[in-house]
Design an enzyme around this catalytic site. Structure first.
Site, PDB file in Angstrom:
ATOM      1  N   GLY A 188     -51.190  76.061  15.491  1.00  0.00           N
ATOM      2  CA  GLY A 188     -50.463  75.057  16.257  1.00  0.00           C
ATOM      3  C   GLY A 188     -49.906  75.658  17.538  1.00  0.00           C
ATOM      4  N   VAL A 191     -44.737  73.080  20.416  1.00  0.00           N
ATOM      5  CA  VAL A 191     -43.454  73.608  20.906  1.00  0.00           C
ATOM      6  C   VAL A 191     -43.053  74.863  20.128  1.00  0.00           C
ATOM      7  N   VAL A 245     -58.342  74.905  11.819  1.00  0.00           N
ATOM      8  CA  VAL A 245     -58.190  75.928  10.779  1.00  0.00           C
ATOM      9  C   VAL A 245     -58.711  75.396   9.450  1.00  0.00           C
ATOM     10  N   VAL A 277     -47.397  73.259  12.584  1.00  0.00           N
ATOM     11  CA  VAL A 277     -48.259  72.096  12.864  1.00  0.00           C
ATOM     12  C   VAL A 277     -47.484  70.775  12.794  1.00  0.00           C
ATOM     13  N   ARG A 279     -43.685  68.460  11.944  1.00  0.00           N
ATOM     14  CA  ARG A 279     -42.668  68.317  10.910  1.00  0.00           C
ATOM     15  C   ARG A 279     -42.740  66.926  10.283  1.00  0.00           C
ATOM     16  N   ASP A 319     -34.221  62.976  13.258  1.00  0.00           N
ATOM     17  CA  ASP A 319     -35.631  63.261  12.985  1.00  0.00           C
ATOM     18  C   ASP A 319     -36.242  62.344  11.930  1.00  0.00           C
ATOM     19  N   ALA A 327     -32.772  67.488  18.905  1.00  0.00           N
ATOM     20  CA  ALA A 327     -31.383  67.476  18.455  1.00  0.00           C
ATOM     21  C   ALA A 327     -30.541  66.494  19.263  1.00  0.00           C
ATOM     22  N   HIS A 451     -28.400  76.679  48.876  1.00  0.00           N
ATOM     23  CA  HIS A 451     -29.432  77.669  49.206  1.00  0.00           C
ATOM     24  C   HIS A 451     -28.869  79.079  49.043  1.00  0.00           C
TER      25      HIS A 451
HETATM   26  P1  FAD Z   1     -31.716  68.132  10.548  1.00  0.00           P
HETATM   27  O1  FAD Z   1     -31.183  69.054  11.578  1.00  0.00           O
HETATM   28  O2  FAD Z   1     -33.006  68.464   9.898  1.00  0.00           O
HETATM   29  O3  FAD Z   1     -30.577  67.976   9.461  1.00  0.00           O
HETATM   30  C1  FAD Z   1     -30.751  67.217   8.321  1.00  0.00           C
HETATM   31  C2  FAD Z   1     -29.773  67.691   7.278  1.00  0.00           C
HETATM   32  O4  FAD Z   1     -29.845  66.803   6.168  1.00  0.00           O
HETATM   33  C3  FAD Z   1     -30.090  69.087   6.726  1.00  0.00           C
HETATM   34  O5  FAD Z   1     -28.924  69.863   6.731  1.00  0.00           O
HETATM   35  C4  FAD Z   1     -30.562  68.817   5.307  1.00  0.00           C
HETATM   36  O6  FAD Z   1     -30.185  69.851   4.415  1.00  0.00           O
HETATM   37  C5  FAD Z   1     -29.795  67.556   4.970  1.00  0.00           C
HETATM   38  N1  FAD Z   1     -30.408  66.752   3.920  1.00  0.00           N
HETATM   39  C6  FAD Z   1     -31.697  66.332   3.803  1.00  0.00           C
HETATM   40  N2  FAD Z   1     -31.860  65.593   2.696  1.00  0.00           N
HETATM   41  C7  FAD Z   1     -30.648  65.533   2.102  1.00  0.00           C
HETATM   42  C8  FAD Z   1     -30.163  64.911   0.931  1.00  0.00           C
HETATM   43  N3  FAD Z   1     -30.948  64.155   0.174  1.00  0.00           N
HETATM   44  N4  FAD Z   1     -28.873  65.089   0.601  1.00  0.00           N
HETATM   45  C9  FAD Z   1     -28.036  65.846   1.363  1.00  0.00           C
HETATM   46  N5  FAD Z   1     -28.444  66.444   2.489  1.00  0.00           N
HETATM   47  C10 FAD Z   1     -29.725  66.284   2.858  1.00  0.00           C
HETATM   48  N6  FAD Z   1     -34.597  70.482  19.094  1.00  0.00           N
HETATM   49  C11 FAD Z   1     -34.048  70.513  20.325  1.00  0.00           C
HETATM   50  O7  FAD Z   1     -33.575  69.474  20.807  1.00  0.00           O
HETATM   51  N7  FAD Z   1     -33.992  71.673  21.057  1.00  0.00           N
HETATM   52  C12 FAD Z   1     -34.500  72.829  20.579  1.00  0.00           C
HETATM   53  O8  FAD Z   1     -34.447  73.853  21.257  1.00  0.00           O
HETATM   54  C13 FAD Z   1     -35.093  72.832  19.293  1.00  0.00           C
HETATM   55  N8  FAD Z   1     -35.609  73.962  18.777  1.00  0.00           N
HETATM   56  C14 FAD Z   1     -36.141  73.944  17.512  1.00  0.00           C
HETATM   57  C15 FAD Z   1     -36.678  75.120  17.009  1.00  0.00           C
HETATM   58  C16 FAD Z   1     -37.222  75.146  15.742  1.00  0.00           C
HETATM   59  C17 FAD Z   1     -37.790  76.438  15.197  1.00  0.00           C
HETATM   60  C18 FAD Z   1     -37.209  73.962  14.947  1.00  0.00           C
HETATM   61  C19 FAD Z   1     -37.764  73.977  13.547  1.00  0.00           C
HETATM   62  C20 FAD Z   1     -36.696  72.780  15.445  1.00  0.00           C
HETATM   63  C21 FAD Z   1     -36.160  72.765  16.747  1.00  0.00           C
HETATM   64  N9  FAD Z   1     -35.653  71.590  17.309  1.00  0.00           N
HETATM   65  C22 FAD Z   1     -35.117  71.613  18.570  1.00  0.00           C
HETATM   66  C23 FAD Z   1     -35.652  70.321  16.576  1.00  0.00           C
HETATM   67  C24 FAD Z   1     -34.260  70.072  15.990  1.00  0.00           C
HETATM   68  O9  FAD Z   1     -33.934  71.119  15.115  1.00  0.00           O
HETATM   69  C25 FAD Z   1     -34.254  68.744  15.248  1.00  0.00           C
HETATM   70  O10 FAD Z   1     -34.681  67.710  16.109  1.00  0.00           O
HETATM   71  C26 FAD Z   1     -32.848  68.426  14.769  1.00  0.00           C
HETATM   72  O11 FAD Z   1     -32.359  69.425  13.922  1.00  0.00           O
HETATM   73  C27 FAD Z   1     -32.838  67.093  14.020  1.00  0.00           C
HETATM   74  O12 FAD Z   1     -31.533  66.806  13.642  1.00  0.00           O
HETATM   75  P2  FAD Z   1     -31.226  65.898  12.358  1.00  0.00           P
HETATM   76  O13 FAD Z   1     -29.749  65.910  12.231  1.00  0.00           O
HETATM   77  O14 FAD Z   1     -31.942  64.619  12.486  1.00  0.00           O
HETATM   78  O15 FAD Z   1     -31.899  66.662  11.131  1.00  0.00           O
HETATM   79  P1  NAD Z   2     -45.742  70.052  17.639  1.00  0.00           P
HETATM   80  O1  NAD Z   2     -46.148  68.664  17.335  1.00  0.00           O
HETATM   81  O2  NAD Z   2     -45.036  70.340  18.900  1.00  0.00           O
HETATM   82  O3  NAD Z   2     -47.013  71.005  17.628  1.00  0.00           O
HETATM   83  C1  NAD Z   2     -47.863  71.106  16.542  1.00  0.00           C
HETATM   84  C2  NAD Z   2     -49.228  71.468  17.056  1.00  0.00           C
HETATM   85  O4  NAD Z   2     -50.030  71.799  15.946  1.00  0.00           O
HETATM   86  C3  NAD Z   2     -49.910  70.316  17.781  1.00  0.00           C
HETATM   87  O5  NAD Z   2     -50.334  70.753  19.045  1.00  0.00           O
HETATM   88  C4  NAD Z   2     -51.056  69.945  16.864  1.00  0.00           C
HETATM   89  O6  NAD Z   2     -52.192  69.492  17.563  1.00  0.00           O
HETATM   90  C5  NAD Z   2     -51.324  71.264  16.164  1.00  0.00           C
HETATM   91  N1  NAD Z   2     -51.971  71.133  14.857  1.00  0.00           N
HETATM   92  C6  NAD Z   2     -51.729  70.211  13.896  1.00  0.00           C
HETATM   93  N2  NAD Z   2     -52.525  70.447  12.826  1.00  0.00           N
HETATM   94  C7  NAD Z   2     -53.277  71.544  13.114  1.00  0.00           C
HETATM   95  C8  NAD Z   2     -54.266  72.277  12.425  1.00  0.00           C
HETATM   96  N3  NAD Z   2     -54.635  71.935  11.212  1.00  0.00           N
HETATM   97  N4  NAD Z   2     -54.819  73.346  13.037  1.00  0.00           N
HETATM   98  C9  NAD Z   2     -54.429  73.711  14.294  1.00  0.00           C
HETATM   99  N5  NAD Z   2     -53.487  73.036  14.999  1.00  0.00           N
HETATM  100  C10 NAD Z   2     -52.923  71.976  14.420  1.00  0.00           C
HETATM  101  O7  NAD Z   2     -44.920  70.535  16.351  1.00  0.00           O
HETATM  102  P2  NAD Z   2     -44.123  71.883  16.101  1.00  0.00           P
HETATM  103  O8  NAD Z   2     -44.435  72.882  17.139  1.00  0.00           O
HETATM  104  O9  NAD Z   2     -44.335  72.186  14.667  1.00  0.00           O
HETATM  105  O10 NAD Z   2     -42.643  71.404  16.285  1.00  0.00           O
HETATM  106  C11 NAD Z   2     -42.140  70.285  15.540  1.00  0.00           C
HETATM  107  C12 NAD Z   2     -41.144  69.532  16.345  1.00  0.00           C
HETATM  108  O11 NAD Z   2     -39.917  70.253  16.392  1.00  0.00           O
HETATM  109  C13 NAD Z   2     -41.526  69.344  17.791  1.00  0.00           C
HETATM  110  O12 NAD Z   2     -42.363  68.228  17.964  1.00  0.00           O
HETATM  111  C14 NAD Z   2     -40.216  69.127  18.447  1.00  0.00           C
HETATM  112  O13 NAD Z   2     -39.876  67.771  18.342  1.00  0.00           O
HETATM  113  C15 NAD Z   2     -39.277  69.967  17.606  1.00  0.00           C
HETATM  114  N6  NAD Z   2     -38.971  71.201  18.332  1.00  0.00           N
HETATM  115  C16 NAD Z   2     -38.383  71.101  19.555  1.00  0.00           C
HETATM  116  C17 NAD Z   2     -38.125  72.235  20.274  1.00  0.00           C
HETATM  117  C18 NAD Z   2     -37.500  72.105  21.624  1.00  0.00           C
HETATM  118  O14 NAD Z   2     -36.963  71.040  21.912  1.00  0.00           O
HETATM  119  N7  NAD Z   2     -37.523  73.141  22.452  1.00  0.00           N
HETATM  120  C19 NAD Z   2     -38.475  73.481  19.773  1.00  0.00           C
HETATM  121  C20 NAD Z   2     -39.090  73.551  18.542  1.00  0.00           C
HETATM  122  C21 NAD Z   2     -39.333  72.394  17.827  1.00  0.00           C
END
Ligand code: FAD
Ligand code: NAD
Length: 472
Positions: A188, A191, A245, A277, A279, A319, A327, A451
């Protein structure tokens, strides 16, 4: 049974912000969350604080500092001997940042008088939930006038690539490597693939990104995506497009990955494999079907523009519902729902949500791409300014990248801004404010920009829309 005005399920950036805003507006509020932090204790903050936005940015910062010291300082006339990476110390610093912020959220919840319910929640009815405490014990039944579901998302897995938590991992595992992998393959090139690939590449890994799609970053404006791909390849990321893959298997020491592309089947070996790939929404264990909560075909909770589900008084945000998985999008939905519960008419402008990919340079955008406007047959004009012509970028020795402004051909209103530039995550906010206030490119053209600054590139791109560039 405990009773509240509002109970929020999930304390990620959507849920905890919703809870704080509800409490500020005088609603008695509880928030349930099942996350257990690295220290074994319940931790609010969700994916974003624990294993997402924050830890990834901590490692991006550390790795960039190392990269600058190892490869860029010399061009500034700074020489020194011997440079080393201490991965455990880097991970420890990242953990400390996470821990400080999650305990900060815990403090905010307490300070706002919000009841904290650690444990897994499920719906009992449209006005009650049950929270199963960690480690067993009698579940708590909670009644509320309103329920806000903010359960977030989890990494999607691939059937033929079983995770083992050591050699084959998801994004969470890729934030925890104990040493720099010699060869790292990431499935993947989205991002997460690009951000975490950048971290380990800067620290010395050979990184291959296998991307199923034929085009690179299809959601990004084509011109920016092309420039970014070229730059990332120049930085050493091996991006293989159209690579589907087939399998990933951990052996005694190495991981074998098979994939196919237009040239046929291939096998590569690596030390670690990361699956990035996309979420999936966390709705499986909510008892949605039991209470009649409508999900879409991909498992997201069905909501309208105001985050109302099909059940009266049940809302869903972040999400776990449609829209970008970001976020800040989730947090704003939390604020909107809380304010609407308190009788206000808050709404979100979903057309003006900024996106950032934290590579170096950063990619950031807001609004429409050229491709979207072409598809909508909407006449537009564009202006571009390359960073190579920016005095500040030259002084910083960061001249890769460009800024692009797209505006309506009929009335000059800005429709989209796309950046591949240092600090684009900060610069994009000028464009976001401009678009929220329905600015035209002429408005930007007539605003005095400091500037030397990278923000001048946005000014120049706006000037370029009308063929008025001054510095190119
Ligand atoms: P989450 O943050 O997933 O929180 C959900 C919460 O609900 C969790 O604590 C979970 O434990 C809890 N929960 C789930 N089910 C239950 C249940 N049944 N009972 C009790 N609790 C429960 N976004 C950005 O905007 N900028 C970034 O730079 C960015 N970087 C990222 C980097 C990575 C590696 C990843 C994986 C994601 C990134 N994201 C980024 C995406 C961002 O993390 C999510 O969009 C954001 O966390 C979503 O917020 P949320 O509150 O909807 O869900
Ligand atoms: P993504 O959707 O950004 O990228 C996943 C990639 O995997 C896609 O390009 C897709 O075509 C590819 N893919 C899917 N199945 C595949 C396969 N079988 N073989 C090869 N490639 C495949 O998803 P992500 O990178 O997992 O991130 C998930 C989400 O988390 C993002 O969409 C974003 O919303 C959030 N996130 C945000 C940030 C940020 O805001 N900076 C950072 C990290 C994550």
């Amino acid at each position: 049974m405990k009773k509240f005005d509002v109970v929020v399920i999930g304390a990620g950036p959507a849920g905890y912000v919703a809870a704080i805003r509800c409490a500020q507006l005088g609603l008695s509020t509880a928030v349930a969350d099942k996350w257990i932090g690295k220290d074994g204790k319940p931790a609010p903050g969700g994916t974003c604080l624990n294993v997402g936005c924050i830890p990834s940015k901590a490692l991006l910062e550390s790795s960039e500092q190392f990269y600058q010291a190892a490869h860029k300082f010399e061009s500034h006339g700074i020489r020194f001997k011997g440079i080393d990476v201490d991965v455990p110390a880097m991970i420890q610093r990242k953990d400390k940042v996470v821990q400080t912020l999650t305990s900060g959220v815990q403090y905010l919840l307490k300070k706002n008088g919000i009841a904290w319910l650690p444990g897994e929640a499920k719906l009992l009815s449209p006005q009650s939930i049950e929270v199963a405490p960690h480690g067993g014990g009698q579940p708590d039944a909670i009644e509320a006038r309103y329920i806000i579901i903010a359960t977030g998302s989890s990494p999607r897995e691939l059937p033929n690539v079983p995770l083992d938590g050591a050699q084959i991992v998801d994004s969470t595992g890729a934030l925890e490597f104990k040493s720099v992998p010699g060869n790292l393959v990431i499935i993947g090139a989205g991002v997460i693939g690009l951000e975490l690939g950048s971290v380990w590449k800067r620290l010395g890994s050979k990184v291959v990104l296998l991307e199923a799609m034929d085009s690179f970053l299809p959601m990004v404006d084509d011109q920016i995506a092309q420039a970014a791909q070229k730059e990332f390849e120049h930085q050493g990321l091996d991006i293989r497009l159209g690579a589907r893959v087939l399998s990933g298997k951990a052996g005694r020491k190495k991981v074998a990955v098979t994939y196919e592309d237009s040239k046929g089947a291939h096998e590569i070996e690596c030390d670690n494999l990361v699956v990035a790939v996309g979420r999936k929404p966390n709705t499986e264990r909510l008892n949605a079907e039991g209470v009649g909560l409508l999900l879409d075909e991909r498992g997201f909770i069905h909501v309208d523009d105001y985050c109302r589900t099909n059940l009266p008084n049940v809302f869903a945000i972040g999400d776990v519902v449609r829209g970008p998985m970001l976020a800040h999008k989730g947090s704003e939905e939390g604020v909107m729902v809380a304010e609407r519960l308190a009788g206000e008419q808050t709404r979100i402008n979903y057309d003006v949500i900024p996106w950032v990919i934290y590579t170096a340079p950063e990619i950031a955008w807001v609004g429409k791409t050229e491709r979207q406007l072409k598809q909508a047959a909407r006449p537009y004009k564009t202006g571009v300014f390359p960073l190579s012509a920016s005095g500040r970028a030259k002084a910083m020795a960061e001249t890769a990248g460009l800024v692009k402004v797209i505006s309506d051909a009929a009335n000059d209103r800005i429709l989209g801004v796309h950046m591949f530039a240092p600090s684009a995550s900060e610069l994009i906010m000028e464009a976001v404010v401009a678009m929220e206030f329905a600015a035209s490119t002429e408005d930007i053209q007539r605003i005095v920009h400091a500037h030397p600054s990278i923000s001048e590139a946005f000014h120049e791109a706006a000037l370029a829309v009308d063929g008025r560039s001054l510095h190119i």
